[in-house]
Motif scaffolding. Sequence first.
Motif, short mmCIF file in Angstrom:
data_model
loop_
_atom_site.label_atom_id
_atom_site.label_comp_id
_atom_site.label_asym_id
_atom_site.label_seq_id
_atom_site.Cartn_x
_atom_site.Cartn_y
_atom_site.Cartn_z
N LEU A 42 0.85 -1.18 0.00
CA LEU A 42 0.00 0.00 0.00
C LEU A 42 0.89 1.24 0.00
O LEU A 42 1.71 1.41 0.91
CB LEU A 42 -0.91 0.01 1.24
CG LEU A 42 -2.15 -0.90 1.24
CD1 LEU A 42 -1.81 -2.35 0.98
CD2 LEU A 42 -2.90 -0.76 2.56
N HIS A 44 1.31 5.42 -0.21
CA HIS A 44 0.69 6.72 0.03
C HIS A 44 1.23 7.75 -0.93
O HIS A 44 2.12 7.49 -1.75
CB HIS A 44 0.93 7.16 1.47
CG HIS A 44 2.35 7.55 1.74
ND1 HIS A 44 2.83 8.83 1.51
CD2 HIS A 44 3.42 6.85 2.22
CE1 HIS A 44 4.10 8.91 1.83
NE2 HIS A 44 4.50 7.71 2.25
N TRP A 53 -3.55 4.46 5.51
CA TRP A 53 -4.10 3.12 5.29
C TRP A 53 -4.50 2.42 6.59
O TRP A 53 -4.76 1.20 6.57
CB TRP A 53 -3.07 2.26 4.55
CG TRP A 53 -2.60 2.83 3.26
CD1 TRP A 53 -1.37 3.37 3.00
CD2 TRP A 53 -3.32 2.90 2.03
NE1 TRP A 53 -1.28 3.78 1.69
CE2 TRP A 53 -2.48 3.50 1.07
CE3 TRP A 53 -4.62 2.53 1.65
CZ2 TRP A 53 -2.87 3.73 -0.25
CZ3 TRP A 53 -5.02 2.75 0.33
CH2 TRP A 53 -4.14 3.34 -0.59
N LEU A 56 -7.30 -0.12 6.81
CA LEU A 56 -7.22 -1.31 5.97
C LEU A 56 -6.21 -2.32 6.48
O LEU A 56 -6.38 -3.53 6.25
CB LEU A 56 -6.85 -0.93 4.53
CG LEU A 56 -7.97 -0.42 3.62
CD1 LEU A 56 -8.51 0.92 4.08
CD2 LEU A 56 -7.53 -0.35 2.17
N VAL A 68 3.44 -1.67 4.18
CA VAL A 68 3.09 -0.26 4.00
C VAL A 68 4.33 0.59 4.25
O VAL A 68 4.69 0.86 5.39
CB VAL A 68 1.96 0.16 4.97
CG1 VAL A 68 1.50 1.58 4.66
CG2 VAL A 68 0.79 -0.81 4.89
N HIS A 112 -2.24 5.27 -4.10
CA HIS A 112 -2.97 6.53 -3.94
C HIS A 112 -2.06 7.70 -4.24
O HIS A 112 -0.89 7.71 -3.86
CB HIS A 112 -3.50 6.66 -2.51
CG HIS A 112 -4.24 7.95 -2.27
ND1 HIS A 112 -3.67 9.02 -1.61
CD2 HIS A 112 -5.48 8.34 -2.64
CE1 HIS A 112 -4.55 10.01 -1.57
NE2 HIS A 112 -5.64 9.63 -2.19
N PRO A 294 -9.18 6.54 1.31
CA PRO A 294 -8.99 5.76 2.54
C PRO A 294 -9.46 6.49 3.80
O PRO A 294 -9.66 5.86 4.83
CB PRO A 294 -7.48 5.51 2.58
CG PRO A 294 -7.03 5.65 1.17
CD PRO A 294 -7.90 6.74 0.60
N PRO A 298 -13.29 4.34 3.90
CA PRO A 298 -12.42 3.19 4.14
C PRO A 298 -13.14 1.85 4.08
O PRO A 298 -12.58 0.87 3.57
CB PRO A 298 -11.85 3.45 5.53
CG PRO A 298 -12.83 4.38 6.19
CD PRO A 298 -13.36 5.23 5.07
#
Length: 312
Positions: A42, A44, A53, A56, A68, A112, A294, A298
């Motif tokens: 994930l 950002h 995030w 999630l 992440v 994102h 998010p 979310p």
Amino acid sequence: MIPEHETFDGTWPFPARYCEAAGFRQHYVDEGPRRGGETLVLLHGEPTWGYLWRHLVGPLSRQHRVVVPDHMGFGKSDTPPGRGYLADEHVDNLEQLLVGELDLQGITLVLHDWGGPIGTGFAVRHPDRVSRILATNTVLPLGLPGYAELMQHNFADSSWFRWARAAHADGTLEVLLGNAGHTITHLMLALQTITRPQIVTPTWVRAYSAHFTGRAQCRGVIRFPQQLVAPDPDAPAPAPPDPAAVAALRGKPALLVQGMRDTALLPRYTVPAFRLGYPGAPVVELPQAGHFTPEDAPETLLALLDLFLQTT
């Protein structure tokens, strides 16, 4: 035990991990089982960090491995001096982490904002390591005809980029972004759009502003828009992506989840830009969500990601 001040009142309960393979201390979280599920990364963008995030990570990591990272200059990652903080350098850093340090395979990229170009840059270098892509309020620059024109139109119309151009012209861009610890709420809530202002609590503000303690810690947040509104005229043009890698990526499952009230990356340009690369892929429009899906939606984003994993 994680120190309480690092969890932001329990909203970020994930143990910190660090990688120094790219020559600085890069923070990431790595949650969930190493075998039996999918591997999700994930990414950002501006001006956030992995905290974006947080809703999630917990649910996804019950079945899947969830990684992440924080980009250089954001979140709990260091902001080293003497770096350019351009997109390609962030791709280099990501490559060092995901390939050099973690050797991940079968990656589902969840992207994102600037995570889209950075994640796409990584995917073009390593299409064999990527299984699928979920994009949300971002773009996937694959060097396809028509993409540059759409981005030029977005650049001209977007509230965020109009502000960035004007601020650069009057000399206030670096001042305002260099003070991101105090301007973060305005940047996210007003210029990029969050449609649920009730989520902006003191804890939320502290989590997003904590890294930006001074001008030196704001190099990353300054350079993302600066490289677009004030590109270096002497910088070499980026090499076009490898056509074979682009073809391989276009054969992967992809999904766009678009917050329709985004005022930074406007849907009337980003949706067609996505369809250039993935004309047959689904696009899910979220009418009440802004730029930060998010944050605004979310639960919906999590449900769509889960369905995407199950059906592709």
